[in-house]
Write an enzyme that holds these catalytic residues in place. Structure first.
Site: not given
Length: 256
Positions: A32, A100, A202, A232
């Protein structure tokens, strides 16, 4: 119009001479507000192993953050499905990989098409959050266009994932309400083998996503790998080579 050259999609044909005569496809999805830039090294590493690779640019990404508020889960999933269909038509077997949001999208594919997805590799996938402000998104998205960026959560110095400088709220709402919520209800439909990479530190995705996915899927093979030296965006971080190597071995095994 793309504003970052690194946001270009990536595509590579199969090389069956490197994969025991079989044509193996791999679908790779970015996250994203990001772009193929965060996944290109991984995609190139898989292509070098002889896999056919498709790394699409998800709609609304790679341009301006404002463009992301004009699209949502339905458009992202449609784009990924089209790339998956291309790989299915051209190859003997197909595995899917995602980071993700990309992880959530490929899990959606595995839930919808369990007989067609040979294996799933996810890196810090997001299907839930404990952030309190998210509960206000149904209303907040009409009042505020964006929140501060969630980009560049990378431990390795000097690395840039070239993500958006802001987090568009209409798009975030679509991801969490139209994407995550139905996906959580359908995780039990997933039977494909799963390789799950989770960063110890993360700052974007919390521990609840791993717990929900692990207890909900019906996959008999679920391998969890901990990444101690990455945040992340682990695909660009210190553990990237581990991801590349182990995912390639996993894909070769589940498509054999």
């Amino acid at each position: 119009m793309l504003i970052q050259p690194t946001a270009e999609p990536f595509s590579a044909p199969a090389r069956p001479d490197l994969t025991d005569g079989r044509k193996i496809g791999v679908l790779v999805s970015h996250g994203f507000t990001g772009s193929p830039a965060s996944m290109r090294p991984w995609a190139e590493a898989l292509a070098a192993r002889g896999f056919a690779v498709e790394l699409p640019l998800l709609p609304g990404h790679g341009t301006r953050w404002q463009d992301l508020n004009k699209v949502g889960w339905r458009e992202w999933y449609a784009a990924l499905s089209a790339s998956f269909d291309k790989l299915r038509a051209d190859n003997d077997a197909v595995a899917v990989c995602g980071l993700s949001l990309g992880g959530a999208l490929v899990l959606r594919l595995a839930a919808d098409r369990p007989d067609e997805v040979a294996g799933v590799v996810v890196v810090n996938p997001a299907v839930n959050t404990t952030r309190i402000d998210v509960k206000a998104l149904p209303v907040l998205r009409f009042l505020v266009r964006a929140f501060p960026a969630i980009a560049n959560d990378i431990k390795k110095e000097g690395v840039d994932e070239y993500a958006y400088p802001k987090t568009p709220l209409k798009a975030a709402y679509s991801m969490m309400w139209h994407g995550w919520k139905p996906l959580r209800a359908d995780l039990a439909k997933i039977t494909s083998p799963i390789l799950f990479f989770k960063s110890v530190d993360d700052h974007v995705v919390d521990e609840t996503s791993l717990a929900i996915i692990k207890k909900s899927v019906s996959s008999r093979q679920f391998t969890e790998r901990s990444l101690a030296e990455s945040y992340h965006v682990a695909t660009l971080d210190n553990d990237a080579e581990t991801i590349f190597t182990e995912s390639a071995e996993f894909i070769a095994r589940v498509t054999a």
